[in-house]
Each structure stands twice: as structure tokens, then as C-alpha cells.
Design a protein around this motif. Sequence first.
Motif, PDB file in Angstrom:
ATOM      1  N   THR A   1       0.733  -1.115   0.007  1.00  0.00           N
ATOM      2  CA  THR A   1      -0.184   0.091  -0.129  1.00  0.00           C
ATOM      3  C   THR A   1       1.029   1.501   0.167  1.00  0.00           C
ATOM      4  O   THR A   1       0.264   2.191  -0.006  1.00  0.00           O
ATOM      5  N   ILE A   2       2.057   1.089  -0.148  1.00  0.00           N
ATOM      6  CA  ILE A   2       3.095   2.245   0.068  1.00  0.00           C
ATOM      7  C   ILE A   2       3.876   2.632  -1.454  1.00  0.00           C
ATOM      8  O   ILE A   2       4.217   1.573  -1.836  1.00  0.00           O
ATOM      9  N   SER A   3       3.673   3.678  -1.679  1.00  0.00           N
ATOM     10  CA  SER A   3       4.721   4.347  -2.904  1.00  0.00           C
ATOM     11  C   SER A   3       5.566   5.317  -1.828  1.00  0.00           C
ATOM     12  O   SER A   3       5.110   6.331  -1.475  1.00  0.00           O
ATOM     13  N   TRP A   4       6.693   5.276  -2.437  1.00  0.00           N
ATOM     14  CA  TRP A   4       7.763   6.318  -1.588  1.00  0.00           C
ATOM     15  C   TRP A   4       8.744   6.886  -2.528  1.00  0.00           C
ATOM     16  O   TRP A   4       9.091   6.163  -3.593  1.00  0.00           O
TER      17      TRP A   4
ATOM     18  N   TYR B   1      16.838  16.832   2.275  1.00  0.00           N
ATOM     19  CA  TYR B   1      15.950  15.897   1.622  1.00  0.00           C
ATOM     20  C   TYR B   1      15.136  15.170   2.580  1.00  0.00           C
ATOM     21  O   TYR B   1      15.273  15.151   3.842  1.00  0.00           O
ATOM     22  N   SER B   2      14.027  14.616   2.102  1.00  0.00           N
ATOM     23  CA  SER B   2      12.965  13.979   2.947  1.00  0.00           C
ATOM     24  C   SER B   2      12.357  12.691   2.179  1.00  0.00           C
ATOM     25  O   SER B   2      12.439  12.736   1.108  1.00  0.00           O
ATOM     26  N   LEU B   3      12.191  11.889   3.178  1.00  0.00           N
ATOM     27  CA  LEU B   3      11.656  10.376   2.483  1.00  0.00           C
ATOM     28  C   LEU B   3      10.013  10.693   2.782  1.00  0.00           C
ATOM     29  O   LEU B   3       9.578  10.843   3.790  1.00  0.00           O
ATOM     30  N   GLN B   4       9.221  10.611   1.774  1.00  0.00           N
ATOM     31  CA  GLN B   4       7.952  11.045   1.605  1.00  0.00           C
ATOM     32  C   GLN B   4       7.240   9.582   0.831  1.00  0.00           C
ATOM     33  O   GLN B   4       7.597   9.140  -0.166  1.00  0.00           O
TER      34      GLN B   4
END
Length: 173
Positions: free
Chosen positions: A100-103, A112-115
Motif C-alpha cells: 500500500t506504500i509508494s515512496w 532531503y526527505s523520504l515521503q
Amino acid sequence: MPAPVLIANRPVLPRLLLLFWVVEIAVGLLFAAAGYQLLRPGENGGAVVLMLMGIVLVAAGLVMAGHCWRIASLRGNAIEMTEAGLLDRRLSASPIPWDTISWKVIFNGRAYSLQMNITEPTRSALKIAWSARALGLFSRMLRQPEFTVASLGTGLSAHDIGQRMAAFKVSGL
């Protein structure tokens, strides 16, 4: 499936930042009060601008203080990655299934950030923290993925966390 990844919570910096955000809330309240005191029939709009600036400072401070509070008060691991999914206790107390995750790791202008985005109906079923939902609204306004896997309190960069996530789920954005 790879071995589980456990990322400990390191609350020292979030606790210090929490103090900063509380001070910002206080300053915002002072701005709003000062603007209110300056309101008069012949006033040219400066008081209203001062009150609006105060409200913006209070709103941003509340969201960021809530975010830092959640990280600063967390006991145990901040992030757990297992074959069951991603458990980021700063976002939700429930694991998020990998399918269910797309990142992606993005540059947001300063760092930088992980979204990530979470698909429905999983997104609605998770009890995501109010501060993460508020930050998610801002991210969506900027047309970025909704939720941030915060590096704050982990001692890792967004790229480091992304490398660990890639072993479980390749970036989908």
C-alpha cells in the motif's frame, strides 16, 4: 524477505526543537495580542497583518510542536521494517503493508526527505497522528507525496532510511 530493520528513537534533538516550537507559539500569541491592541477605527491594516502573522506562527508552531512531542515522548523503536510492513510509530501505531506504500526521497528546497503515499482503504484505516495529517495537507498542496518518514530522532538521513526501505519495497513514485 530481508531481516527485520529496527531503527531506535533518539529523542534529544526533538526535545530541544520542541522548546523552539513552544517559543514560536508564544511569539505568535504576542504578535496576535499586539495586533489586537493596535486595532482602532483609523488603523491602516498593520494591526490586521500583525494578527495574521501571529496566527500563522501559532498554527505552524502547534503542528511542529505536536510532531516533535510525538517523537520526543516515544519509547522504543521509531521505525520497524518487517515483512508485515512499515511501522513508523511517529505516524501510526499500526504497521503499513508494503503493497500500500509508494515512496521516494525528494529534495524539498532545504534538505532531503523520504515521503510516501498510502493507498486506500489502508490510509483511512490507519489512525495517523494529527500532526502528520496536518503536515500531509501541506505536502499535498506542494504536490508532493503526503506523508513524511521523519529522519528526526533516528540519527539517519532520508537516504539511509530509503536504502533500508528499498530492501522491502522498491520506490513506487
